[in-house]
Design a protein around this motif. Structure first.
Motif, PDB file in Angstrom:
ATOM      1  N   ASP A  30       0.794  -1.224   0.000  1.00 20.14           N
ATOM      2  CA  ASP A  30       0.000   0.000   0.000  1.00 20.14           C
ATOM      3  C   ASP A  30       0.830   1.279   0.000  1.00 20.14           C
ATOM      4  OD1 ASP A  30      -2.350  -1.528   0.115  1.00 20.14           O
ATOM      5  OD2 ASP A  30      -2.154  -1.697   2.290  1.00 20.14           O
ATOM      6  N   LEU A  31       2.040   1.239   0.565  1.00 22.37           N
ATOM      7  CA  LEU A  31       2.848   2.437   0.721  1.00 22.37           C
ATOM      8  C   LEU A  31       4.239   2.239   0.134  1.00 22.37           C
ATOM      9  CD1 LEU A  31       2.033   3.320   4.436  1.00 22.37           C
ATOM     10  CD2 LEU A  31       1.021   4.343   2.399  1.00 22.37           C
ATOM     11  N   LYS A  32       4.831   3.345  -0.322  1.00 22.11           N
ATOM     12  CA  LYS A  32       6.215   3.304  -0.761  1.00 22.11           C
ATOM     13  C   LYS A  32       6.894   4.624  -0.431  1.00 22.11           C
ATOM     14  CE  LYS A  32       5.669   4.904  -5.559  1.00 22.11           C
ATOM     15  NZ  LYS A  32       6.000   4.606  -6.975  1.00 22.11           N
ATOM     16  N   LEU A  33       8.211   4.590  -0.341  1.00 21.34           N
ATOM     17  CA  LEU A  33       9.008   5.767  -0.059  1.00 21.34           C
ATOM     18  C   LEU A  33       9.715   6.232  -1.322  1.00 21.34           C
ATOM     19  CD1 LEU A  33      10.757   4.673   3.271  1.00 21.34           C
ATOM     20  CD2 LEU A  33       8.795   6.185   3.028  1.00 21.34           C
ATOM     21  N   VAL A  34       9.780   7.557  -1.506  1.00 20.25           N
ATOM     22  CA  VAL A  34      10.555   8.151  -2.588  1.00 20.25           C
ATOM     23  C   VAL A  34      11.549   9.128  -1.964  1.00 20.25           C
ATOM     24  CG1 VAL A  34      10.515   9.532  -4.690  1.00 20.25           C
ATOM     25  CG2 VAL A  34       8.655   7.931  -4.223  1.00 20.25           C
ATOM     26  N   ASP A  35      12.820   8.919  -2.245  1.00 23.78           N
ATOM     27  CA  ASP A  35      13.865   9.793  -1.712  1.00 23.78           C
ATOM     28  C   ASP A  35      13.890  11.084  -2.524  1.00 23.78           C
ATOM     29  OD1 ASP A  35      16.097  10.953  -0.600  1.00 23.78           O
ATOM     30  OD2 ASP A  35      17.328   9.150  -0.711  1.00 23.78           O
ATOM     31  N   LEU A  36      13.651  12.212  -1.879  1.00 23.68           N
ATOM     32  CA  LEU A  36      13.641  13.513  -2.549  1.00 23.68           C
ATOM     33  C   LEU A  36      14.896  14.322  -2.236  1.00 23.68           C
ATOM     34  CD1 LEU A  36       9.901  14.536  -1.996  1.00 23.68           C
ATOM     35  CD2 LEU A  36      10.907  13.245  -3.891  1.00 23.68           C
ATOM     36  N   SER A  37      15.919  13.651  -1.725  1.00 21.08           N
ATOM     37  CA  SER A  37      17.130  14.332  -1.299  1.00 21.08           C
ATOM     38  C   SER A  37      18.193  14.317  -2.397  1.00 21.08           C
ATOM     39  CB  SER A  37      17.712  13.658  -0.053  1.00 21.08           C
ATOM     40  OG  SER A  37      16.729  13.552   0.941  1.00 21.08           O
ATOM     41  N   GLN A  38      18.919  15.394  -2.451  1.00 19.50           N
ATOM     42  CA  GLN A  38      20.018  15.526  -3.407  1.00 19.50           C
ATOM     43  C   GLN A  38      21.237  14.749  -2.899  1.00 19.50           C
ATOM     44  OE1 GLN A  38      22.734  19.299  -4.452  1.00 19.50           O
ATOM     45  NE2 GLN A  38      20.565  19.663  -4.820  1.00 19.50           N
ATOM     46  N   LYS A  39      21.878  14.015  -3.782  1.00 19.44           N
ATOM     47  CA  LYS A  39      23.106  13.303  -3.409  1.00 19.44           C
ATOM     48  C   LYS A  39      24.287  14.269  -3.454  1.00 19.44           C
ATOM     49  CE  LYS A  39      26.062   9.413  -4.747  1.00 19.44           C
ATOM     50  NZ  LYS A  39      26.249   8.289  -5.694  1.00 19.44           N
ATOM     51  N   ILE A  40      25.064  14.299  -2.391  1.00 21.86           N
ATOM     52  CA  ILE A  40      26.240  15.159  -2.316  1.00 21.86           C
ATOM     53  C   ILE A  40      27.494  14.312  -2.536  1.00 21.86           C
ATOM     54  CG2 ILE A  40      27.588  16.712  -0.870  1.00 21.86           C
ATOM     55  CD1 ILE A  40      24.849  17.780  -1.744  1.00 21.86           C
ATOM     56  N   VAL A  41      28.328  14.743  -3.453  1.00 22.23           N
ATOM     57  CA  VAL A  41      29.585  14.045  -3.731  1.00 22.23           C
ATOM     58  C   VAL A  41      30.736  14.949  -3.314  1.00 22.23           C
ATOM     59  CG1 VAL A  41      31.017  12.962  -5.484  1.00 22.23           C
ATOM     60  CG2 VAL A  41      28.518  12.820  -5.666  1.00 22.23           C
ATOM     61  N   PRO A  42      31.502  14.569  -2.285  1.00 19.82           N
ATOM     62  CA  PRO A  42      32.648  15.393  -1.888  1.00 19.82           C
ATOM     63  C   PRO A  42      33.644  15.527  -3.044  1.00 19.82           C
ATOM     64  CG  PRO A  42      32.101  13.779  -0.203  1.00 19.82           C
ATOM     65  CD  PRO A  42      31.299  13.431  -1.416  1.00 19.82           C
ATOM     66  N   PRO A  43      34.307  16.652  -3.190  1.00 26.80           N
ATOM     67  CA  PRO A  43      34.399  17.767  -2.235  1.00 26.80           C
ATOM     68  C   PRO A  43      33.363  18.870  -2.458  1.00 26.80           C
ATOM     69  CG  PRO A  43      35.978  18.095  -3.994  1.00 26.80           C
ATOM     70  CD  PRO A  43      35.286  16.798  -4.295  1.00 26.80           C
ATOM     71  N   ARG A  99      17.121  15.018   5.130  1.00 27.43           N
ATOM     72  CA  ARG A  99      16.791  13.886   4.256  1.00 27.43           C
ATOM     73  C   ARG A  99      15.301  13.980   3.971  1.00 27.43           C
ATOM     74  NH1 ARG A  99      19.773   9.115   3.172  1.00 27.43           N
ATOM     75  NH2 ARG A  99      18.869   8.200   1.288  1.00 27.43           N
ATOM     76  N   ALA A 100      14.965  14.409   2.768  1.00 29.87           N
ATOM     77  CA  ALA A 100      13.567  14.620   2.398  1.00 29.87           C
ATOM     78  C   ALA A 100      13.001  13.355   1.763  1.00 29.87           C
ATOM     79  CB  ALA A 100      13.451  15.789   1.432  1.00 29.87           C
ATOM     80  N   VAL A 101      11.791  13.007   2.164  1.00 32.51           N
ATOM     81  CA  VAL A 101      11.159  11.762   1.715  1.00 32.51           C
ATOM     82  C   VAL A 101       9.680  12.010   1.460  1.00 32.51           C
ATOM     83  CG1 VAL A 101      10.590   9.396   2.386  1.00 32.51           C
ATOM     84  CG2 VAL A 101      12.789  10.365   3.037  1.00 32.51           C
ATOM     85  N   ALA A 102       9.169  11.360   0.434  1.00 28.40           N
ATOM     86  CA  ALA A 102       7.722  11.338   0.181  1.00 28.40           C
ATOM     87  C   ALA A 102       7.208   9.947   0.520  1.00 28.40           C
ATOM     88  CB  ALA A 102       7.420  11.667  -1.271  1.00 28.40           C
ATOM     89  N   ILE A 103       6.063   9.890   1.169  1.00 30.47           N
ATOM     90  CA  ILE A 103       5.366   8.627   1.411  1.00 30.47           C
ATOM     91  C   ILE A 103       4.138   8.618   0.496  1.00 30.47           C
ATOM     92  CG2 ILE A 103       4.201   7.157   3.078  1.00 30.47           C
ATOM     93  CD1 ILE A 103       5.803   8.485   5.276  1.00 30.47           C
ATOM     94  N   LEU A 104       4.096   7.633  -0.380  1.00 29.67           N
ATOM     95  CA  LEU A 104       3.042   7.560  -1.386  1.00 29.67           C
ATOM     96  C   LEU A 104       2.206   6.298  -1.233  1.00 29.67           C
ATOM     97  CD1 LEU A 104       5.072   8.506  -4.602  1.00 29.67           C
ATOM     98  CD2 LEU A 104       3.901  10.045  -3.026  1.00 29.67           C
TER      99      LEU A 104
END
Length: 224
Positions: free
Chosen positions: A9-22, A217-222
């Motif tokens: 019934d539910l799923k998570l979608v990661d809405l966060s930007q990936k940061i790559v050092p430096p 860490r931004a997430v959507a629950i759908l």
């Protein structure tokens, strides 16, 4: 304990930007590895509070504004809607109050969250080809007044949307919202993966006293 996200019934979608050092010169994220006292690894991080997906509090704009630690947990999650922008041109590249009213006027309620999303594929391609980010859509100050007057608690954007057409309008937009303790979240990602609205949005910052902004860490629950 029931695992809600193992259900159909539910799923998570990661809405966060990936940061790559430096990181970049203006958005640095430098990481150095060293030892703790017990010879286990630790990482020292050199950055600032506006790198990647981050939440901005009124302390970002006002000297005596509320910092993130002063907000309740409920401020960082809730029902979210999109302001979808479909027609980006020189004559029509700002979200107006009328535009918001047409899209959300009969839906939005006090305490909701609104995320700006650029749905003009031709515009996105043009920006990619030319590198001219000023061609992207933006909120107008009057849109900020509409959002404030409708009681939203957070407004967000990704890399394909601006909070203002220029520095002056961006500052005005910040002032309108942050004077009412409305949070801003920038640097979202993967907004195109969401096909259902409204949805549940969560983005929790570090609990640090006194800072103007924080990684999140931004997430959507759908619902599937």
């Amino acid at each position: 304990m029931i695992n809600l996200f193992a259900s159909k019934d539910l799923k998570l979608v990661d809405l966060s930007q990936k940061i790559v050092p430096p990181g970049t010169p203006t958005r640095p994220f430098r990481v150095e590895r060293s030892y703790l006292h017990d010879q286990t690894w630790k990482h020292e991080i050199f950055t600032h509070s506006h790198v990647g997906t981050h939440i901005e509090s009124p302390a970002h704009f006002f000297e005596n504004g509320k910092d993130l630690e002063q907000f309740s947990l409920e401020a960082f999650c809730g029902r979210a809607w999109f302001c979808d922008f479909f027609d980006v041109s020189e004559a029509h590249n700002e979200v107006t109050a009328d535009y918001l009213e047409a899209q959300l006027g009969e839906k939005i309620e006090k305490g909701d969250i609104v995320l700006g999303r650029n749905c003009d594929q031709e515009n996105l391609q043009k920006v990619k080809q030319t590198g001219k980010r000023e061609l992207l859509p933006s909120f107008s100050p009057e849109a900020g007044i509409w959002l404030r007057d409708h009681g939203v608690k957070m407004v967000g954007i990704d890399a394909h949307f601006h909070l203002g057409k220029n520095v002056e309008k961006t500052r005005e937009f910040h002032q309108i919202l942050m004077a009412q303790d409305i949070l801003l979240i920038e640097g979202l990602d993967n907004l195109d993966q969401i096909t259902i609205a409204p949805f549940v949005f969560l983005a929790f910052p570090y609990r640090v006293e006194g800072i103007d902004s924080s990684f999140a860490r931004a997430v959507a629950i759908l619902e599937r």
